[in-house]
Design an enzyme around this catalytic site. Sequence first.
Site, PDB file in Angstrom:
ATOM      1  N   TYR A 281       9.205 -23.530  21.923  1.00  0.00           N
ATOM      2  CA  TYR A 281       8.893 -23.065  20.569  1.00  0.00           C
ATOM      3  C   TYR A 281      10.224 -22.761  19.886  1.00  0.00           C
ATOM      4  CZ  TYR A 281       6.383 -20.377  16.915  1.00  0.00           C
ATOM      5  OH  TYR A 281       5.861 -19.907  15.733  1.00  0.00           O
TER       6      TYR A 281
ATOM      7  N   ASP B 117       6.644 -10.547  13.843  1.00  0.00           N
ATOM      8  CA  ASP B 117       5.716 -11.023  12.823  1.00  0.00           C
ATOM      9  C   ASP B 117       6.081 -10.499  11.444  1.00  0.00           C
ATOM     10  OD1 ASP B 117       4.220 -12.353  14.734  1.00  0.00           O
ATOM     11  OD2 ASP B 117       2.986 -10.596  15.158  1.00  0.00           O
TER      12      ASP B 117
ATOM     13  N   GLU C 144      -2.683 -21.746  18.944  1.00  0.00           N
ATOM     14  CA  GLU C 144      -2.083 -20.483  19.366  1.00  0.00           C
ATOM     15  C   GLU C 144      -2.958 -19.348  18.856  1.00  0.00           C
ATOM     16  OE1 GLU C 144       1.987 -20.009  18.250  1.00  0.00           O
ATOM     17  OE2 GLU C 144       2.703 -21.535  19.638  1.00  0.00           O
TER      18      GLU C 144
END
Length: 274
Positions: A175, A60, A49
């Site tokens: 995911y 994040d 990724e």
Amino acid sequence: MTRIETTFATLKSQNKKALIPYVMAGDPNPSNFVGLLHDLVKHGADMIEVGLPFSDPMADGPTVALAGERALAAGTSTRDALKMVEEFRTTDTQTPIILMGYLNPVEIIGYDKFVALCEQSGVDGLLMVDLPPAEAGSFTQHLTDHAMNEIFLLSPTTLAERRQQVLTHCGGYIYYVSLKGVTGSATLDTDDVATHVKAIKAETDLPVCVGFGIRDGASAKAIGMHADGIIVGSALVEHFADIDANDDEAIGIAQQKIMAKMDELREALDSLSA
């Protein structure tokens, strides 16, 4: 079949788990990045990724957000990231590359142009964190038409309706975000992850890979017992923090630490099929 689908089929036939490292394009220095990708493959990455640097990365944690800041400070743009993937692809035609990022830079480039650039560069999948499946429109089919998969996130708090939309539109792999929080969070409840992964796998034939919170061989093995693969980012890119981006020696030492972590993760996952 896409490269992602082919890779998972091969791993399944070998009774192996996927190791998917995450690194930020251009971090800490654009000139070193393609070599980093090749080294990750040499040390056991089944696919990679690649983060697209963005100024407001809402999903994040501090470690990956700072990686994005370093990449932006080094002048890395979305187009630069695609050129790096294209350079990587000149000597590696097998390892799937998934771009992970945010929608704003894509909209600036334009959806059709962006997909064309991805195809030209040899990208295999896209994960746009802030693009919900219900709003993806024809984008998913457009990617499929160009042999790419659109990957979506599921989390412990995903509502049933959103979950079904993800399972309907997702390609390549699911995911699964292992915890409530951002990338790099430390608390990892393996039993809770196992319960959710089992429930997801009962509803789809897609591989389920788990990210967020996996930092070492022990946590990789614990999650790998239940998932089809693991995704590790913060535990790798943290080694680029606080080094001079123009110091090749410091970058080399950091990359050695990253590869040592990769070896640890690969050994842990492979022990499950031994």
